[in-house]
Enzyme design. Sequence first.
Site, PDB file in Angstrom:
ATOM      1  N   CYS A 178       0.861  -1.180   0.000  1.00 41.76           N
ATOM      2  CA  CYS A 178       0.000   0.000   0.000  1.00 41.76           C
ATOM      3  C   CYS A 178       0.901   1.235   0.000  1.00 41.76           C
ATOM      4  O   CYS A 178       2.125   1.116   0.169  1.00 41.76           O
ATOM      5  CB  CYS A 178      -0.893  -0.003   1.228  1.00 41.76           C
ATOM      6  SG  CYS A 178       0.073   0.058   2.736  1.00 41.76           S
ATOM      7  N   HIS A 236       3.604   1.570  10.809  1.00 41.67           N
ATOM      8  CA  HIS A 236       2.700   1.315  11.939  1.00 41.67           C
ATOM      9  C   HIS A 236       2.700   2.422  12.985  1.00 41.67           C
ATOM     10  O   HIS A 236       1.784   2.515  13.787  1.00 41.67           O
ATOM     11  CB  HIS A 236       3.152   0.076  12.715  1.00 41.67           C
ATOM     12  CG  HIS A 236       3.031  -1.211  11.977  1.00 41.67           C
ATOM     13  ND1 HIS A 236       1.983  -1.485  11.161  1.00 41.67           N
ATOM     14  CD2 HIS A 236       3.813  -2.319  11.971  1.00 41.67           C
ATOM     15  CE1 HIS A 236       2.135  -2.712  10.669  1.00 41.67           C
ATOM     16  NE2 HIS A 236       3.237  -3.229  11.140  1.00 41.67           N
ATOM     17  N   CYS A 241       2.804   6.012   8.644  1.00 39.81           N
ATOM     18  CA  CYS A 241       1.850   6.311   7.568  1.00 39.81           C
ATOM     19  C   CYS A 241       1.004   7.512   7.986  1.00 39.81           C
ATOM     20  O   CYS A 241       0.518   7.563   9.122  1.00 39.81           O
ATOM     21  CB  CYS A 241       0.963   5.097   7.327  1.00 39.81           C
ATOM     22  SG  CYS A 241      -0.318   5.439   6.134  1.00 39.81           S
ATOM     23  N   GLU A 256       0.610  -1.273  15.618  1.00 40.24           N
ATOM     24  CA  GLU A 256      -0.135  -0.037  15.318  1.00 40.24           C
ATOM     25  C   GLU A 256      -1.042   0.343  16.481  1.00 40.24           C
ATOM     26  O   GLU A 256      -1.124   1.518  16.879  1.00 40.24           O
ATOM     27  CB  GLU A 256      -0.981  -0.217  14.047  1.00 40.24           C
ATOM     28  CG  GLU A 256      -1.752   1.049  13.687  1.00 40.24           C
ATOM     29  CD  GLU A 256      -2.817   0.822  12.623  1.00 40.24           C
ATOM     30  OE1 GLU A 256      -2.579   0.055  11.678  1.00 40.24           O
ATOM     31  OE2 GLU A 256      -3.899   1.428  12.773  1.00 40.24           O
ATOM     32  N   SER A 277       1.076 -10.916   9.301  1.00 34.89           N
ATOM     33  CA  SER A 277       0.425  -9.721   8.767  1.00 34.89           C
ATOM     34  C   SER A 277      -1.080  -9.791   9.002  1.00 34.89           C
ATOM     35  O   SER A 277      -1.766 -10.656   8.455  1.00 34.89           O
ATOM     36  CB  SER A 277       0.753  -9.624   7.273  1.00 34.89           C
ATOM     37  OG  SER A 277      -0.230  -8.900   6.602  1.00 34.89           O
ATOM     38  N   SER A 278      -1.584  -8.878   9.837  1.00 36.05           N
ATOM     39  CA  SER A 278      -3.003  -8.991  10.171  1.00 36.05           C
ATOM     40  C   SER A 278      -3.877  -8.583   8.990  1.00 36.05           C
ATOM     41  O   SER A 278      -4.968  -9.121   8.819  1.00 36.05           O
ATOM     42  CB  SER A 278      -3.350  -8.190  11.421  1.00 36.05           C
ATOM     43  OG  SER A 278      -3.175  -6.847  11.197  1.00 36.05           O
ATOM     44  N   ASN A 279      -3.401  -7.679   8.132  1.00 39.20           N
ATOM     45  CA  ASN A 279      -4.260  -7.301   6.999  1.00 39.20           C
ATOM     46  C   ASN A 279      -4.373  -8.461   6.012  1.00 39.20           C
ATOM     47  O   ASN A 279      -5.402  -8.665   5.390  1.00 39.20           O
ATOM     48  CB  ASN A 279      -3.796  -5.985   6.358  1.00 39.20           C
ATOM     49  CG  ASN A 279      -2.612  -6.130   5.434  1.00 39.20           C
ATOM     50  OD1 ASN A 279      -2.774  -6.421   4.271  1.00 39.20           O
ATOM     51  ND2 ASN A 279      -1.410  -5.946   5.960  1.00 39.20           N
ATOM     52  N   SER A 310       1.961  -5.897   2.734  1.00 40.58           N
ATOM     53  CA  SER A 310       3.408  -6.010   2.893  1.00 40.58           C
ATOM     54  C   SER A 310       4.032  -7.005   1.915  1.00 40.58           C
ATOM     55  O   SER A 310       5.154  -7.445   2.101  1.00 40.58           O
ATOM     56  CB  SER A 310       3.727  -6.412   4.337  1.00 40.58           C
ATOM     57  OG  SER A 310       2.893  -7.466   4.741  1.00 40.58           O
TER      58      SER A 310
HETATM   59 FE1  F3S Z   1      -3.356   2.260   4.891  1.00 45.49          FE
HETATM   60 FE2  F3S Z   1      -1.078   1.191   4.317  1.00 45.49          FE
HETATM   61 FE3  F3S Z   1      -1.175   3.368   5.686  1.00 45.49          FE
HETATM   62  S1  F3S Z   1      -2.910   0.106   4.855  1.00 45.49           S
HETATM   63  S2  F3S Z   1      -2.982   3.140   6.849  1.00 45.49           S
HETATM   64  S3  F3S Z   1      -1.832   3.154   3.571  1.00 45.49           S
HETATM   65  S4  F3S Z   1       0.235   1.723   5.993  1.00 45.49           S
END
Ligand code: F3S
Length: 288
Positions: free
Chosen positions: A12, A76, A98, A128, A226-228, A270
């Site tokens: 991402c 995170h 982020c 996070e 990785s939880s996502n 990731s």
């Molecule tokens: Fe979203 Fe990736 Fe940031 S999932 S919150 S863009 S680290």
Amino acid sequence: MKIETAETAGFCFGVQRAVDTVKEFCGKCDKVYTYGPVVHNEDVVRELSDMGISVIDSEDGLDSLQEGECIVIRAHGVPEATVEKMRSSGADVVDATCPFVAKIHKTVVRESSEGRKVIIVGRKEHPEVIGIMGWCPGECSVIADIDEAGDYIRKNLENKGFPTTIVAQTTYNHEKFQDIVELFKKNSYNVKAVDTVCGATRERQSEAGELAGRVQAMIVIGGRNSSNSAKLYEICKERCEKTLFISSASELDPELLKGAEHIGITAGASTPKQIIEEVIENVRRTDI
Ligand code: F3S
């Protein structure tokens, strides 16, 4: 065989930004460290280690930082106290939190300073969530799911009129977050929801779910921690019985894809592009 890869598969924006930041600082200071692995992916961590970048895994490890060195905060984020500890070491602190996570930090600081309780919906052991809790100056609770929300509601009935703000871990499932908020409202809790589920996560989850609903087998690529990625698997599995969760191309068992003419692929935030391409290549080979 038709292979369809989700457009939102892979790094991402926040993770890409953090990886780029780490690489950018390489050579600019005596030594570059990341606080925890910058992504939950062994290949990326190895690549960075080959570039001379090391990982500091604990707060105690920060004691060895020296002036002239750099410590990078990954996407995170970290608790405020950890940032202070990094700064006091004399090393340069490079903040690659982020921006969407940093926004949650600001939200909990503001809401908590206004005297509201804060509830974070997410995994309490996730870095996070630990980071968000560490920015919250007042009372802060973490609930993992709708069952824990029910427990919280039952145990805190006398406080239901107390102004409370609910935020979510960025990678939380959007619908499940809404269900939890609704449960609080239905029980007359005085809650304000700030939907902090990241747009990238939401898009990735809805695209994965939509794709899983159209294919005969679905492959989710992501790290074990990785939880996502775990959530993507959960979403896909609900719509496609034959959903496989793998962390690299070598884990793919072609036997499990037998008979599937349409295969979908998605990957967690990731997962580097290269691994996705290797998996696609391996799936193609099973068709020969
Ligand atoms: Fe979203 Fe990736 Fe940031 S999932 S919150 S863009 S680290």
